[in-house]
Design an enzyme around this catalytic site. Structure first.
Site, PDB file in Angstrom:
ATOM      1  N   GLN A  12     -72.965 -45.848 -11.398  1.00  0.00           N
ATOM      2  CA  GLN A  12     -73.852 -45.602 -12.292  1.00  0.00           C
ATOM      3  C   GLN A  12     -74.926 -45.024 -11.453  1.00  0.00           C
ATOM      4  OE1 GLN A  12     -74.921 -47.442 -16.392  1.00  0.00           O
ATOM      5  NE2 GLN A  12     -76.400 -48.428 -15.021  1.00  0.00           N
ATOM      6  N   ARG A  21     -71.175 -59.005 -20.445  1.00  0.00           N
ATOM      7  CA  ARG A  21     -69.749 -59.011 -21.041  1.00  0.00           C
ATOM      8  C   ARG A  21     -68.959 -60.332 -20.522  1.00  0.00           C
ATOM      9  NH1 ARG A  21     -69.943 -53.012 -20.360  1.00  0.00           N
ATOM     10  NH2 ARG A  21     -69.489 -52.151 -22.283  1.00  0.00           N
ATOM     11  N   HIS A  30     -80.376 -58.944 -14.569  1.00  0.00           N
ATOM     12  CA  HIS A  30     -81.643 -58.189 -15.100  1.00  0.00           C
ATOM     13  C   HIS A  30     -83.080 -58.537 -14.738  1.00  0.00           C
ATOM     14  CE1 HIS A  30     -78.474 -57.844 -18.438  1.00  0.00           C
ATOM     15  NE2 HIS A  30     -78.558 -56.667 -18.107  1.00  0.00           N
ATOM     16  N   GLU A  65     -79.618 -63.286 -15.027  1.00  0.00           N
ATOM     17  CA  GLU A  65     -80.395 -63.357 -13.661  1.00  0.00           C
ATOM     18  C   GLU A  65     -80.516 -61.935 -13.187  1.00  0.00           C
ATOM     19  OE1 GLU A  65     -82.262 -65.610 -12.453  1.00  0.00           O
ATOM     20  OE2 GLU A  65     -82.245 -66.962 -13.892  1.00  0.00           O
TER      21      GLU A  65
HETATM   22  P1  AMP Z   1     -76.969 -53.382 -18.669  1.00  0.00           P
HETATM   23  O1  AMP Z   1     -77.734 -54.143 -19.446  1.00  0.00           O
HETATM   24  O2  AMP Z   1     -75.453 -54.123 -18.368  1.00  0.00           O
HETATM   25  O3  AMP Z   1     -76.853 -52.074 -18.904  1.00  0.00           O
HETATM   26  O4  AMP Z   1     -77.594 -53.369 -17.104  1.00  0.00           O
HETATM   27  C1  AMP Z   1     -78.888 -53.034 -16.929  1.00  0.00           C
HETATM   28  C2  AMP Z   1     -79.301 -52.888 -15.499  1.00  0.00           C
HETATM   29  O5  AMP Z   1     -79.094 -54.200 -14.934  1.00  0.00           O
HETATM   30  C3  AMP Z   1     -78.344 -51.906 -14.742  1.00  0.00           C
HETATM   31  O6  AMP Z   1     -79.010 -51.188 -13.773  1.00  0.00           O
HETATM   32  C4  AMP Z   1     -77.205 -52.995 -14.207  1.00  0.00           C
HETATM   33  O7  AMP Z   1     -76.832 -52.369 -12.956  1.00  0.00           O
HETATM   34  C5  AMP Z   1     -78.136 -54.031 -13.880  1.00  0.00           C
HETATM   35  N1  AMP Z   1     -77.484 -55.334 -13.614  1.00  0.00           N
HETATM   36  C6  AMP Z   1     -76.469 -55.821 -14.532  1.00  0.00           C
HETATM   37  N2  AMP Z   1     -75.784 -56.884 -13.931  1.00  0.00           N
HETATM   38  C7  AMP Z   1     -76.386 -57.200 -12.764  1.00  0.00           C
HETATM   39  C8  AMP Z   1     -76.205 -57.804 -11.820  1.00  0.00           C
HETATM   40  N3  AMP Z   1     -75.335 -59.128 -11.882  1.00  0.00           N
HETATM   41  N4  AMP Z   1     -76.985 -57.771 -10.611  1.00  0.00           N
HETATM   42  C9  AMP Z   1     -77.983 -57.048 -10.322  1.00  0.00           C
HETATM   43  N5  AMP Z   1     -77.998 -56.043 -11.528  1.00  0.00           N
HETATM   44  C10 AMP Z   1     -77.274 -56.079 -12.693  1.00  0.00           C
END
Ligand code: AMP
Length: 280
Positions: free
Chosen positions: A153, A187, A37, A35
């Protein structure tokens, strides 16, 4: 929804969209979508003519002892979620497409990349900045969307964009959480049931600190102490770092400030989780 795996095809399509006067909204991810993403995609959908999502588990941002090999992947599930979210283009290159040779150029955002998460994961933000810069050159977005969940990040990316005069607007969206407050993360799928239960303490500690601030207790030492007491109640949870910092440069605060961010990283068994709360 169009699926593209080739860089040149993606660049050609981005050029065409731009020539047609369309705005491109971009959401870079490593897949195993949740959710959090999807909230980024929804926002991109509202503000852009074309929504492009990338799924790429980027090897250069993982340390040698980290979870690159076991990082969760779900191509088919992710494809369906993107389609349902109204994504126009899903860019999912293979590693050899993105890194056909030993990467000859890296981007280092000085200073900020070496503290907190960067101190525990040397080279991590160098890998992140480099792959995001590559993706920006491939997808050519007008606006790119990131989650506050990865607060540091976001600071790294904003500084890279500013420092290299990249013509991309960076939007940061709030962290999406499970019902018990745990920040959604790919994760989380690693967690055993007892670890999953204990993981809720992370957000409990962050919100406890926020309540303290609202009640007038603003000294960083007191906030950290209160959080540590809560976290210690979970014997399986080890704190990697817990810091009260300035929201712009992430320097640790020793006295109360008008704006602060509390950043935390913990280990639960073999799983590392990060979270943060912004108190303005
Ligand atoms: P990742 O796939 O973990 O590299 O995350 C891709 C993007 O989704 C990054 O900009 C993350 O900060 C964002 N993201 C990951 N988890 C969440 C979350 N729980 N709420 C909002 N955005 C998220």
């Amino acid at each position: 929804m169009k699926i593209i795996t080739s860089i040149s095809e993606m660049q050609n399509l981005a050029d065409t969209l731009r020539r047609e006067g369309k705005t491109i909204g971009f959401v870079p991810t490593m897949g195993f979508l949740h959710e959090g993403h999807l909230s980024l995609m929804q926002r991109a959908r509202q503000g852009s003519d074309s929504v492009i999502v990338s799924i790429f588990v980027n090897p250069t941002q993982f340390g040698p002892a980290e979870d690159f090999d076991r990082y969760p992947r779900d191509r088919e599930g992710d494809r369906a979620k993107c389609e349902a979210a109204g994504v126009d283009v899903l860019f999912m290159p293979e590693a050899k497409e993105m890194y056909p040779e030993k990467q000859p150029v890296f981007i280092t955002v000085e200073g900020i990349s070496d503290v907190l998460e960067g101190a525990v994961r040397p080279g991590h933000y160098r890998g992140v900045a480099t792959v995001v810069a590559k993706l920006f050159h491939i997808v050519k977005p007008h606006e790119a969307f990131f989650g506050q969940k990865d607060y540091q990040q976001c600071v790294v990316i904003k500084r890279m964009v500013r420092g290299l005069n990249m013509d991309v607007a960076i939007s940061v969206l709030p962290t999406v959480r499970e019902a018990d407050g745990l920040a959604m993360s790919s994760r989380n799928s690693y967690l055993q049931p007892d670890e999953r239960r204990a993981a809720a303490t992370i957000f409990r500690a962050l919100t406890a600190a926020e309540r303290l601030v609202r009640s007038g207790v603003t000294e960083p030492q007191k906030l950290k102490h209160a959080m540590q007491s809560l976290l210690q109640e979970e014997p399986g949870l080890a704190v990697d770092y817990l810091e009260v910092a300035g929201p712009e440069d992430l320097t640790p605060l020793s006295s109360a400030a008008a704006g602060m961010v509390i950043l935390i990283a913990v280990r639960l068994g073999r799983t590392r989780l990060i979270d943060n709360i912004l108190i303005l």
